[in-house]
Structures are given as structure tokens and as C-alpha cells.
Design a protein around this motif. Structure first.
Motif, PDB file in Angstrom:
ATOM      1  N   ALA A   1       0.832  -1.209   0.000  1.00 61.87           N
ATOM      2  CA  ALA A   1       0.000   0.000   0.000  1.00 61.87           C
ATOM      3  C   ALA A   1       0.863   1.256   0.000  1.00 61.87           C
ATOM      4  O   ALA A   1       0.547   2.250  -0.668  1.00 61.87           O
ATOM      5  CB  ALA A   1      -0.930  -0.012   1.205  1.00 61.87           C
ATOM      6  N   GLU A   2       1.962   1.234   0.755  1.00 56.32           N
ATOM      7  CA  GLU A   2       2.863   2.399   0.786  1.00 56.32           C
ATOM      8  C   GLU A   2       3.538   2.611  -0.564  1.00 56.32           C
ATOM      9  O   GLU A   2       3.788   3.753  -0.970  1.00 56.32           O
ATOM     10  CB  GLU A   2       3.907   2.213   1.889  1.00 56.32           C
ATOM     11  CG  GLU A   2       3.335   2.282   3.296  1.00 56.32           C
ATOM     12  CD  GLU A   2       4.367   1.933   4.357  1.00 56.32           C
ATOM     13  OE1 GLU A   2       4.202   2.356   5.506  1.00 56.32           O
ATOM     14  OE2 GLU A   2       5.345   1.216   4.015  1.00 56.32           O
ATOM     15  N   VAL A   3       3.835   1.520  -1.261  1.00 54.89           N
ATOM     16  CA  VAL A   3       4.461   1.638  -2.577  1.00 54.89           C
ATOM     17  C   VAL A   3       3.539   2.359  -3.545  1.00 54.89           C
ATOM     18  O   VAL A   3       3.967   3.245  -4.296  1.00 54.89           O
ATOM     19  CB  VAL A   3       4.839   0.238  -3.117  1.00 54.89           C
ATOM     20  CG1 VAL A   3       5.137   0.293  -4.614  1.00 54.89           C
ATOM     21  CG2 VAL A   3       6.049  -0.297  -2.367  1.00 54.89           C
ATOM     22  N   ALA A   4       2.285   2.002  -3.553  1.00 54.99           N
ATOM     23  CA  ALA A   4       1.332   2.646  -4.457  1.00 54.99           C
ATOM     24  C   ALA A   4       1.243   4.141  -4.195  1.00 54.99           C
ATOM     25  O   ALA A   4       1.242   4.959  -5.124  1.00 54.99           O
ATOM     26  CB  ALA A   4      -0.044   1.987  -4.316  1.00 54.99           C
ATOM     27  N   ARG A   5       1.195   4.529  -2.929  1.00 55.01           N
ATOM     28  CA  ARG A   5       1.110   5.961  -2.601  1.00 55.01           C
ATOM     29  C   ARG A   5       2.415   6.676  -2.953  1.00 55.01           C
ATOM     30  O   ARG A   5       2.393   7.818  -3.426  1.00 55.01           O
ATOM     31  CB  ARG A   5       0.782   6.125  -1.115  1.00 55.01           C
ATOM     32  CG  ARG A   5      -0.639   5.704  -0.742  1.00 55.01           C
ATOM     33  CD  ARG A   5      -1.005   6.205   0.653  1.00 55.01           C
ATOM     34  NE  ARG A   5      -0.154   5.584   1.677  1.00 55.01           N
ATOM     35  CZ  ARG A   5      -0.473   4.472   2.333  1.00 55.01           C
ATOM     36  NH1 ARG A   5      -1.615   3.848   2.073  1.00 55.01           N
ATOM     37  NH2 ARG A   5       0.335   3.985   3.251  1.00 55.01           N
ATOM     38  N   ALA A   6       3.559   6.020  -2.727  1.00 56.17           N
ATOM     39  CA  ALA A   6       4.845   6.650  -3.018  1.00 56.17           C
ATOM     40  C   ALA A   6       5.046   6.842  -4.521  1.00 56.17           C
ATOM     41  O   ALA A   6       5.583   7.862  -4.962  1.00 56.17           O
ATOM     42  CB  ALA A   6       5.980   5.802  -2.446  1.00 56.17           C
ATOM     43  N   LEU A   7       4.604   5.866  -5.324  1.00 56.04           N
ATOM     44  CA  LEU A   7       4.692   6.015  -6.777  1.00 56.04           C
ATOM     45  C   LEU A   7       3.785   7.134  -7.279  1.00 56.04           C
ATOM     46  O   LEU A   7       4.164   7.920  -8.149  1.00 56.04           O
ATOM     47  CB  LEU A   7       4.346   4.695  -7.467  1.00 56.04           C
ATOM     48  CG  LEU A   7       5.399   3.594  -7.421  1.00 56.04           C
ATOM     49  CD1 LEU A   7       4.833   2.287  -7.966  1.00 56.04           C
ATOM     50  CD2 LEU A   7       6.638   3.993  -8.229  1.00 56.04           C
ATOM     51  N   ASP A   8       2.584   7.209  -6.724  1.00 56.41           N
ATOM     52  CA  ASP A   8       1.659   8.269  -7.126  1.00 56.41           C
ATOM     53  C   ASP A   8       2.208   9.648  -6.777  1.00 56.41           C
ATOM     54  O   ASP A   8       2.017  10.614  -7.524  1.00 56.41           O
ATOM     55  CB  ASP A   8       0.298   8.072  -6.456  1.00 56.41           C
ATOM     56  CG  ASP A   8      -0.435   6.847  -7.003  1.00 56.41           C
ATOM     57  OD1 ASP A   8      -0.077   6.410  -8.113  1.00 56.41           O
ATOM     58  OD2 ASP A   8      -1.334   6.349  -6.314  1.00 56.41           O
ATOM     59  N   ALA A   9       2.896   9.747  -5.645  1.00 56.45           N
ATOM     60  CA  ALA A   9       3.431  11.034  -5.198  1.00 56.45           C
ATOM     61  C   ALA A   9       4.779  11.363  -5.828  1.00 56.45           C
ATOM     62  O   ALA A   9       5.286  12.467  -5.642  1.00 56.45           O
ATOM     63  CB  ALA A   9       3.553  11.055  -3.683  1.00 56.45           C
ATOM     64  N   GLY A  10       5.376  10.416  -6.558  1.00 54.01           N
ATOM     65  CA  GLY A  10       6.665  10.659  -7.182  1.00 54.01           C
ATOM     66  C   GLY A  10       7.841  10.588  -6.232  1.00 54.01           C
ATOM     67  O   GLY A  10       8.924  11.087  -6.542  1.00 54.01           O
ATOM     68  N   ARG A  11       7.675   9.938  -5.064  1.00 53.77           N
ATOM     69  CA  ARG A  11       8.768   9.847  -4.087  1.00 53.77           C
ATOM     70  C   ARG A  11       9.751   8.744  -4.429  1.00 53.77           C
ATOM     71  O   ARG A  11      10.901   8.785  -3.975  1.00 53.77           O
ATOM     72  CB  ARG A  11       8.207   9.634  -2.678  1.00 53.77           C
ATOM     73  CG  ARG A  11       7.380  10.804  -2.156  1.00 53.77           C
ATOM     74  CD  ARG A  11       7.189  10.701  -0.652  1.00 53.77           C
ATOM     75  NE  ARG A  11       6.584   9.437  -0.252  1.00 53.77           N
ATOM     76  CZ  ARG A  11       5.275   9.248  -0.151  1.00 53.77           C
ATOM     77  NH1 ARG A  11       4.430  10.233  -0.444  1.00 53.77           N
ATOM     78  NH2 ARG A  11       4.789   8.078   0.239  1.00 53.77           N
TER      79      ARG A  11
ATOM     80  N   VAL B   1       7.746   0.368 -11.849  1.00 53.34           N
ATOM     81  CA  VAL B   1       8.620   1.432 -12.352  1.00 53.34           C
ATOM     82  C   VAL B   1       7.776   2.654 -12.680  1.00 53.34           C
ATOM     83  O   VAL B   1       6.731   2.548 -13.331  1.00 53.34           O
ATOM     84  CB  VAL B   1       9.385   0.969 -13.613  1.00 53.34           C
ATOM     85  CG1 VAL B   1      10.342   2.060 -14.079  1.00 53.34           C
ATOM     86  CG2 VAL B   1      10.140  -0.329 -13.336  1.00 53.34           C
ATOM     87  N   ASP B   2       8.252   3.807 -12.233  1.00 47.42           N
ATOM     88  CA  ASP B   2       7.677   5.087 -12.665  1.00 47.42           C
ATOM     89  C   ASP B   2       8.384   5.479 -13.968  1.00 47.42           C
ATOM     90  O   ASP B   2       9.536   5.925 -13.958  1.00 47.42           O
ATOM     91  CB  ASP B   2       7.895   6.147 -11.585  1.00 47.42           C
ATOM     92  CG  ASP B   2       7.364   7.518 -12.000  1.00 47.42           C
ATOM     93  OD1 ASP B   2       6.785   7.623 -13.098  1.00 47.42           O
ATOM     94  OD2 ASP B   2       7.532   8.473 -11.225  1.00 47.42           O
ATOM     95  N   ALA B   3       7.718   5.328 -15.091  1.00 50.14           N
ATOM     96  CA  ALA B   3       8.328   5.511 -16.408  1.00 50.14           C
ATOM     97  C   ALA B   3       8.131   6.913 -16.964  1.00 50.14           C
ATOM     98  O   ALA B   3       8.255   7.125 -18.170  1.00 50.14           O
ATOM     99  CB  ALA B   3       7.786   4.481 -17.404  1.00 50.14           C
ATOM    100  N   THR B   4       7.834   7.900 -16.101  1.00 49.59           N
ATOM    101  CA  THR B   4       7.756   9.263 -16.625  1.00 49.59           C
ATOM    102  C   THR B   4       9.128   9.728 -17.111  1.00 49.59           C
ATOM    103  O   THR B   4       9.220  10.517 -18.050  1.00 49.59           O
ATOM    104  CB  THR B   4       7.238  10.218 -15.537  1.00 49.59           C
ATOM    105  OG1 THR B   4       8.012  10.043 -14.343  1.00 49.59           O
ATOM    106  CG2 THR B   4       5.787   9.931 -15.233  1.00 49.59           C
TER     107      THR B   4
END
Length: 368
Positions: free
Chosen positions: A84-94, A121-124
Motif C-alpha cells: 500500500a505504501e508503494v502505491a502511494r509513493a509512486l503516485d506522489a513521485g517519491r 517502475v515510474d516511467a515518466t
């Protein structure tokens, strides 16, 4: 000799005008010092200090070893998180990467059962995402092989990296920024000099003197070329080599020769753009897309091999493409005259062609 004396007199006048213009002097200083350093050290596409999280549901020696192997300079120290923390951290860009280790990882591998690991992976940042995920996969494979006894490969592949053994990005970006700065100023300064003469009304004074359009053209190009080539050489010696520690493998004199030939064509282009515009604003609107196009298609920012075949052939007619290839050959690989002679010949022909077209346009513009 009288014609050469006139060109020398006009060139000295251009240098005095440039010396009295603090804005252009500041632009010249900034372009070859601060811009070179900041681009070389700040614009990076490789993986550096990427934020990574680990969801460790195995809690084994192997899973802890994998998390501990995610080290600088590619990654920051791994942070333990829940799904759950991973999903929030990816959404926030942390974080950029999240490695999810399933339960019973080590036990399943010892029992030779198939195991799936997930990497979010955040692929932005697409380049960093692709390279970073490859690094993580390689780290996982190495740790699994080290902990569980991987089978030895019959092939021992030895990688030798030439010209940049440590793959240091500053070695490439610093020199290419000097090349790009030379291109920008070589177009702007001669064109701005001609427009300044026209806007201040001094061009008519020149035409009333015993000078020809060719002498005016050569004086403006020669004076600005002297300043730009000198600044480029000082930037290579003081900023690139001295401050950034980039080795210069080849002959500096050969690079200067190529820079002078490059100046003939791009400076003539700057004067040509100035003859078809009536104000500095119009000149900027024409010069900006020309500079960007030549930079993008020169090989200094994107590899030529990634372009379509027809475009690879077409960009060989751009002086920037020839100059970038010559600079890389001389300064990176230590190439001699016998290697870069064809590039020098093409630059000389392009320079003569641009000078001819610009002279005809300038003479027609002054006559009008």
C-alpha cells in the motif's frame, strides 16, 4: 593588400563594438563557462541516485542481500515499504522503482521451483526507467547466483570500453556543449552585428566609404570568428579539461582548424538570416528554429544511427553534423589529419557555398 587592410580595419571596428556591448560580452562569457559546466554536470540521462523501495515478504538472507545490493551511485539506499505504501509513493513521485520480493523466495529457489519477482517502475523518466530496471534485474540475478551457487557459463565475456573507460557522462556532454555554444554564437553574433549597423544607421556610412559588400561580410565573420574560436579554446582548456577533468586526446590545432572552417558556413548563415529580416526580433524568430534544428540533427544530442536512412544522408549536408563528427574524432579518439581530412574538405565546401549565397544576398540587399 589594400583590400586586406580594409578588411582588417573593419574587423577591428567590429571588435571595438563588441567590447562596448556588455550584454553580448556577458552572453559570450556565460555560454562558454557556466553553460558548459552546468550542462555537463546537470543534464544526465543515466541512472543516478534513483529512489527505490523494497517490499520484502520473504525476510530471508537472500532477500536482505538483494536489498543491500541496491547501492549508490545508481540508487539511494533501499527503503522498506508495504504494498500500500508503494502505491502511494509512486503516485506522489517519491520513488522511481519498487522491487516486490514474494514470500518463500529463498526456499522456492532452493527447491528449484519457479519464482516471480515484480518491479514497479515510474516511467515518466523513460531513459532512467529502462536503464534502472535493467540494473535491478542484473543485481537480483547476481545475488541469486552468489547465494545459491549459480552454474558457470562456458563463455567468459570481457568488456573493454574505449575512449571513456568509466562511461563518465561529463566527457561527452561537456565537449558537445562547447560545440553547441560555438554554433549558437556563430549565428547570433555576425547577424546581430549587421542588424545593429542597419538599426543605428551606420551601414549607410560604411557604404559611403570605399568598401565593398565582400569586405563588410568577411570583416564581420572574421572578427566574430576570432572571438568565438578563442573563447571555445579557452573553454576547452579551462572549463572542460581544467575544471571538469575531461581529457583531450587529440590535437587542439586540428580542432581549431575545423572550428574555423565551421565558422565560415554558420556565420555566413547568420548574416544571410539578417539580410532577410528587418529587425532583431525577426532575426531571433528565424535564428532560433535554425539553431535548434541543426543541434538536434547534428549527432551531439541524438545519435545519427537512430534516424531514418534518408535523414542520415540528408544531415551530412549540415555543417554541424560534419563538425560534431570531427570534434568527436579529434578530441575523444585522438584522430589525426588523415582521418578527418574528408570532414575538413566537406566543411570547406559548405563554407564556400554558404559564403557565396550570403555574399550575393548581401550585395543585393545593400544595393536595394
Amino acid at each position: 593588400m589594400r583590400g586586406l587592410g580594409t578588411i582588417l580595419w573593419l574587423g577591428l571596428k567590429e571588435l571595438r563594438v563588441l567590447r562596448a556591448d556588455p550584454v553580448l560580452l556577458l552572453l559570450l562569457l556565460y555560454t562558454f563557462t557556466v553553460a558548459v559546466y552546468t550542462v555537463a554536470t546537470g543534464m544526465k540521462t543515466e541512472v543516478r541516485n534513483a529512489a527505490v523501495a523494497v517490499v520484502d515478504e520473504d525476510r530471508s538472507d537472500l532477500s536482505r542481500a538483494i536489498a543491500a545490493a541496491l547501492l549508490p551511485p545508481q540508487f539511494r539506499p533501499a527503503v522498506a515499504m508495504t504494498p500500500a505504501e508503494v502505491a502511494r509513493a509512486l503516485d506522489a513521485g517519491r520513488i522511481t522503482f519498487a522491487l516486490q520480493i514474494p514470500p518463500r523466495l529463498e526456499a522456492d529457489l532452493l527447491a528449484r521451483r519457479p519464482v516471480n519477482l515484480a518491479i514497479d517502475v515510474d516511467a515518466t523518466a523513460i531513459s532512467q526507467a529502462g536503464n534502472g530496471s535493467g540494473f535491478i534485474q542484473q543485481i537480483v540475478q547476481q545475488e541469486v547466483a552468489a547465494r545459491l551457487g549459480g552454474t558457470a557459463s562456458p563463455i567468459d565475456l570481457v568488456l573493454r570500453t574505449r575512449f571513456n573507460p568509466n562511461s563518465t557522462p561529463e566527457w561527452f556532454s561537456a565537449v558537445m556543449q562547447v560545440v553547441n555554444s560555438t554554433l549558437i554564437l556563430s549565428i547570433i553574433l555576425p547577424g546581430a552585428a549587421l542588424l545593429r549597423e542597419r538599426e543605428h544607421g551606420t551601414l549607410e556610412h560604411l557604404l559611403a566609404m570605399p568598401v565593398t559588400p565582400l569586405q563588410i561580410l568577411l570583416a564581420k565573420i572574421g572578427a566574430n570568428a576570432l572571438v568565438i574560436v578563442g573563447a571555445a579554446v579557452l573553454s576547452l582548456l579551462l572549463v572542460v579539461h581544467g575544471l571538469l577533468g575531461v581529457p583531450l586526446a587529440g590535437s587542439l590545432a586540428l580542432f581549431v582548424l575545423g572550428t574555423v572552417l565551421f565558422q565560415l558556413s554558420v556565420a555566413a548563415l547568420g548574416v544571410l538570416l539578417a539580410t532577410v529580416t528587418s529587425s532583431t526580433g525577426q532575426f531571433g524568430l528565424l535564428a532560433l528554429p535554425s539553431i535548434i534544428l541543426m543541434m538536434l540533427l547534428s549527432g551531439s544530442m541524438t545519435p545519427l544511427e537512430s534516424m531514418p536512412p534518408w535523414l542520415q544522408w540528408a544531415v551530412q549536408l549540415l555543417p554541424t553534423t560534419q563538425f560534431v563528427a570531427l570534434s568527436q574524432a579529434v578530441l575523444y579518439r585522438g584522430a589525426g589529419l588523415e582521418v578527418v581530412a574528408p570532414r575538413l574538405a566537406v566543411l570547406a565546401m559548405l563554407g564556400a557555398a554558404f559564403l557565396g549565397v550570403t555574399f550575393l544576398r548581401l550585395r543585393r540587399s545593400l544595393a536595394g
